[in-house]
Design a protein around this motif. Structure first.
Motif, PDB file in Angstrom:
ATOM      1  N   GLY A 167      -7.183  -3.540  -1.236  1.00 38.86           N
ATOM      2  CA  GLY A 167      -7.113  -1.561  -1.099  1.00 38.86           C
ATOM      3  C   GLY A 167      -8.077  -1.575  -2.375  1.00 38.86           C
ATOM      4  O   GLY A 167      -8.269  -2.180  -3.406  1.00 38.86           O
ATOM      5  N   ALA A 205     -10.736  -7.083  -2.481  1.00 41.09           N
ATOM      6  CA  ALA A 205      -9.673  -6.443  -2.179  1.00 41.09           C
ATOM      7  C   ALA A 205      -8.934  -5.781  -1.099  1.00 41.09           C
ATOM      8  O   ALA A 205      -9.300  -5.619  -0.040  1.00 41.09           O
ATOM      9  CB  ALA A 205     -10.780  -5.409  -3.398  1.00 41.09           C
ATOM     10  N   MET A 238      -0.349  -6.900  -2.810  1.00 38.13           N
ATOM     11  CA  MET A 238      -1.498  -6.730  -3.752  1.00 38.13           C
ATOM     12  C   MET A 238      -0.983  -7.395  -5.174  1.00 38.13           C
ATOM     13  O   MET A 238       0.767  -6.410  -5.689  1.00 38.13           O
ATOM     14  CB  MET A 238      -1.304  -5.079  -3.798  1.00 38.13           C
ATOM     15  CG  MET A 238      -1.973  -4.611  -2.592  1.00 38.13           C
ATOM     16  SD  MET A 238      -3.400  -3.044  -2.835  1.00 38.13           S
ATOM     17  CE  MET A 238      -2.851  -2.245  -1.468  1.00 38.13           C
ATOM     18  N   LEU A 285      -7.819   1.950  -5.176  1.00 41.44           N
ATOM     19  CA  LEU A 285      -7.836   3.918  -5.359  1.00 41.44           C
ATOM     20  C   LEU A 285      -8.894   4.458  -5.901  1.00 41.44           C
ATOM     21  O   LEU A 285      -9.762   3.438  -6.418  1.00 41.44           O
ATOM     22  CB  LEU A 285      -7.012   3.849  -6.702  1.00 41.44           C
ATOM     23  CG  LEU A 285      -5.616   3.173  -6.275  1.00 41.44           C
ATOM     24  CD1 LEU A 285      -4.797   3.315  -7.812  1.00 41.44           C
ATOM     25  CD2 LEU A 285      -4.512   3.906  -5.580  1.00 41.44           C
ATOM     26  N   ALA A 312       0.318  -0.882  -0.365  1.00 35.38           N
ATOM     27  CA  ALA A 312      -0.114   0.454  -0.380  1.00 35.38           C
ATOM     28  C   ALA A 312       0.788   2.015  -0.028  1.00 35.38           C
ATOM     29  O   ALA A 312       0.732   2.445  -0.669  1.00 35.38           O
ATOM     30  CB  ALA A 312      -0.501   0.078   0.984  1.00 35.38           C
ATOM     31  N   TRP A 355      -6.450  -8.788  -4.620  1.00 31.05           N
ATOM     32  CA  TRP A 355      -5.544  -7.687  -5.686  1.00 31.05           C
ATOM     33  C   TRP A 355      -6.249  -5.906  -5.436  1.00 31.05           C
ATOM     34  O   TRP A 355      -6.661  -5.674  -4.340  1.00 31.05           O
ATOM     35  CB  TRP A 355      -6.924  -8.173  -6.119  1.00 31.05           C
ATOM     36  CG  TRP A 355      -6.057  -9.036  -7.768  1.00 31.05           C
ATOM     37  CD1 TRP A 355      -5.650  -9.908  -6.998  1.00 31.05           C
ATOM     38  CD2 TRP A 355      -7.094  -9.199  -8.644  1.00 31.05           C
ATOM     39  NE1 TRP A 355      -5.178 -10.744  -8.119  1.00 31.05           N
ATOM     40  CE2 TRP A 355      -6.184 -10.064  -9.020  1.00 31.05           C
ATOM     41  CE3 TRP A 355      -7.933  -8.961  -9.705  1.00 31.05           C
ATOM     42  CZ2 TRP A 355      -6.341 -10.643 -10.900  1.00 31.05           C
ATOM     43  CZ3 TRP A 355      -8.000  -8.993 -11.042  1.00 31.05           C
ATOM     44  CH2 TRP A 355      -7.383 -10.669 -11.796  1.00 31.05           C
ATOM     45  N   LEU A 356      -6.293  -4.703  -5.854  1.00 28.34           N
ATOM     46  CA  LEU A 356      -6.025  -3.629  -6.128  1.00 28.34           C
ATOM     47  C   LEU A 356      -7.434  -2.839  -6.668  1.00 28.34           C
ATOM     48  O   LEU A 356      -7.433  -3.496  -8.258  1.00 28.34           O
ATOM     49  CB  LEU A 356      -5.030  -2.901  -6.185  1.00 28.34           C
ATOM     50  CG  LEU A 356      -5.031  -1.313  -6.640  1.00 28.34           C
ATOM     51  CD1 LEU A 356      -5.028  -1.050  -5.002  1.00 28.34           C
ATOM     52  CD2 LEU A 356      -4.415  -0.938  -7.124  1.00 28.34           C
ATOM     53  N   TYR A 357      -8.515  -3.040  -5.835  1.00 25.37           N
ATOM     54  CA  TYR A 357      -9.283  -2.113  -7.281  1.00 25.37           C
ATOM     55  C   TYR A 357      -9.365  -0.445  -6.798  1.00 25.37           C
ATOM     56  O   TYR A 357      -9.223  -0.028  -6.073  1.00 25.37           O
ATOM     57  CB  TYR A 357     -10.875  -2.353  -5.762  1.00 25.37           C
ATOM     58  CG  TYR A 357     -11.843  -1.425  -7.030  1.00 25.37           C
ATOM     59  CD1 TYR A 357     -12.343  -2.314  -7.763  1.00 25.37           C
ATOM     60  CD2 TYR A 357     -12.948  -0.607  -6.090  1.00 25.37           C
ATOM     61  CE1 TYR A 357     -13.698  -2.186  -8.427  1.00 25.37           C
ATOM     62  CE2 TYR A 357     -13.932  -0.151  -6.957  1.00 25.37           C
ATOM     63  CZ  TYR A 357     -14.280  -0.362  -8.157  1.00 25.37           C
ATOM     64  OH  TYR A 357     -15.320   0.414  -8.523  1.00 25.37           O
ATOM     65  N   ILE A 362       1.701   1.844  -3.363  1.00 24.80           N
ATOM     66  CA  ILE A 362       1.127   1.850  -4.459  1.00 24.80           C
ATOM     67  C   ILE A 362       0.470   4.145  -4.539  1.00 24.80           C
ATOM     68  O   ILE A 362       0.832   5.007  -5.248  1.00 24.80           O
ATOM     69  CB  ILE A 362      -0.191   1.737  -4.045  1.00 24.80           C
ATOM     70  CG1 ILE A 362       0.187  -0.353  -4.791  1.00 24.80           C
ATOM     71  CG2 ILE A 362      -1.176   2.083  -5.228  1.00 24.80           C
ATOM     72  CD1 ILE A 362      -0.755  -0.991  -4.424  1.00 24.80           C
ATOM     73  N   VAL A 367      -4.694  -5.906 -10.196  1.00 21.73           N
ATOM     74  CA  VAL A 367      -5.277  -4.962 -10.810  1.00 21.73           C
ATOM     75  C   VAL A 367      -6.710  -5.035 -10.905  1.00 21.73           C
ATOM     76  O   VAL A 367      -6.479  -5.915 -12.153  1.00 21.73           O
ATOM     77  CB  VAL A 367      -3.954  -3.791 -11.132  1.00 21.73           C
ATOM     78  CG1 VAL A 367      -3.977  -3.678 -12.057  1.00 21.73           C
ATOM     79  CG2 VAL A 367      -5.126  -2.519 -10.634  1.00 21.73           C
TER      80      VAL A 367
END
Length: 500
Positions: free
Chosen positions: A67, A65, A27, A69, A5, A41-43, A8, A30
């Motif tokens: 994390g 998820a 993560m 954005l 995180a 994953w990253l959302y 990112i 995406v």
């Protein structure tokens, strides 16, 4: 992707609305579609005209998820859920730009070779063939489907691991400068341009301008260790080389297609340029189902000496499951990549032969009514329309051949002439029926009639429902129907209606 995180947030210039419970947790993927979310994953919440990704942050978190954005707070409930699950919520100025920022940063971790390709026709098919050939070399990540735009390209990089041997990136464009923008963060090691056709001529105005836009890929290759793959039989080769700076910078060159001896000698005599390696096809023939069989040939000119033109030719037989003679060019382009990687021709030919088409791209479907559907409705340009029609006409059919053709987009002032040209091409083939759907396709009908096709064999339809109604009374067992148009026409619904 393997970023935590804090990394990112640093890459994207983001601020934490909710910090991760474990700031070191990585993560590993995406997505901006909460329905395909995988744990860890990253959302990415993307704003849209119809839906806003911020409305699905909670759904993404519940799906695992690690994390999110966002461009604004997703709301108290979503933030509380993130704290409860230990996930990070990071606010950035623009989530779409943040995806590019992530890809730009992640590119520095990739140790494998990054190969980018573009072209007017056959990009996705060639990308799939390159992917399948490269899989015989090592681990490979490639663009999914035709996700070749400003979101799909960075996602391809982010899907790779540092250990991935080859990353294959398909790049689309509509105007000048767009490929250069993609290359700015992709930083390709090798680049391949399949061809220069008429796609996007509406914005660029001429095929020469299209060639210059495609050449932005070559211009982005690193001097010395970069490798450019050239279609020696393609139009605007000189423009591609000049605009791509291939004569001014030290660059490894690989050629495909064409007549290698004549082409190489001409290049040598003109400016001393020579391809290190060249791959081509001989003795091309189509079987009864339109699948190509040919001799895959290659020569290695690595010593760059004129007498290397007499180097022995390697040959092996190759049989594609893809239909159409035009796919031979796509296959030898992919083969040239495999040859440059050091694969032997037998391994390359086996990989090419095992490659299968994606849905909507010359996909052959056996319908319950006893007729065959050739689903080529995903997209269309004048070049691909002519190639698809020629392949369809060369295929053995027990009954009649019926072509359902719709409008082609992004042709601007050239639209009428291009559609008329497709109609004239259709008239010269062994088609029993031509069904034209859409406003521009009326010019296909007129072009076919003007070229001598019997008007009784040509019909026009305003909607998909009209097409299905006509085909319902027309199709018989043993018939074959080709469905092709630009994607916006939605002629996949014709295929779906016929399959039911």
């Amino acid at each position: 992707m393997r970023l935590n995180a804090k990394q990112i947030a640093a890459c994207t210039g983001g601020q934490f609305l909710v910090e991760a419970i474990d700031p070191s947790a990585l993560m590993t993927g995406v997505t901006w579609d909460s329905r395909e979310m995988q744990p860890g994953w990253l959302y990415v919440a993307l704003p849209g005209e119809r839906v806003d990704g911020h409305d699905f942050v909670e759904a993404a978190l519940r799906a695992g998820a690690a994390g999110a954005l966002v461009m604004q707070s997703p709301g108290r409930a979503a933030c509380l859920l993130a704290r409860e699950m230990g996930a990070a919520v990071i606010e950035v100025a623009n989530t779409a730009s943040a995806v590019t920022d992530l890809a730009r940063a992640w590119r520095g971790y990739l140790r494998g070779r990054v190969i980018a390709l573009t072209g007017s026709v056959g990009k996705t098919t060639t990308k799939n063939l390159v992917r399948d050939v490269c899989a015989a070399y090592g681990s490979v990540v490639a663009t999914r489907g035709n996700q070749n735009n400003e979101l799909g390209v960075p996602r391809t990089l982010l899907a790779a691991d540092p250990e991935t041997a080859v990353v294959v990136v398909e790049m689309g464009m509509r105007g000048s400068g767009q490929i250069a923008e993609l290359c700015d963060f992709v930083r390709p090691d090798w680049g391949l341009v399949t061809n220069v056709g008429e796609s996007h001529i509406e914005l660029l105005g001429s095929r020469e301008n299209i060639a210059r836009a495609k050449a932005e890929l070559y211009a982005a290759l690193p001097a010395g260790r970069g490798r450019a793959f050239l279609n020696l039989d393609g139009a605007y080769l000189d423009v591609l080389m000049e605009a791509g700076g291939l004569r001014e910078r030290p660059m490894l060159l690989s050629g495909f297609a064409g007549n290698p001896d004549e082409d190489l000698r001409e290049m040598l005599e003109r400016d001393g340029t020579v391809c290190e390696e060249v791959v081509w096809a001989e003795d091309v023939a189509l079987d009864g189902e339109g699948r190509a069989r040919f001799a895959l040939c290659a020569r290695d000119h690595a010593d760059h000496e004129e007498e290397a033109l007499l180097a022995p030719v390697e040959r092996c037989r190759c049989a594609l499951t893809l239909t159409g003679a035009h796919n031979v060019d796509n296959a030898v382009a992919a083969a040239s990549v495999g040859f440059a990687l050091g694969l032997d021709l037998e391994t390359i030919a086996a990989a090419l032969g095992a490659s299968v088409p994606e849905p909507g791209r010359q996909e052959v479907i056996a319908a319950r009514g006893g007729f065959t559907i050739v689903n080529d409705a995903y997209n269309a340009s004048p070049d691909s329309m002519r190639a698809s029609l020629s392949t369809f006409a060369a295929t053995e059919v027990a009954g009649r051949r019926i072509a359902v053709l719709g409008d082609m987009g992004e042709l601007g002032d050239f639209a009428e002439a291009c559609h008329r040209g497709v109609g004239a091409h259709a008239a010269a083939l062994s088609l029993d029926r031509l069904v034209c759907v859409g406003a521009l396709s009326s010019f296909i009908a007129e072009g076919a009639r003007d070229a001598g096709m019997d008007a009784a064999r040509i019909s026009r339809a305003a909607t998909v429902a009209d097409v299905l109604e006509e085909l319902d009374t027309l199709l018989e067992p043993g018939d074959a129907v080709l469905v092709k148009a630009s994607h916006f026409m939605g002629l996949t619904r014709v295929v779906e209606g016929l399959v039911r």
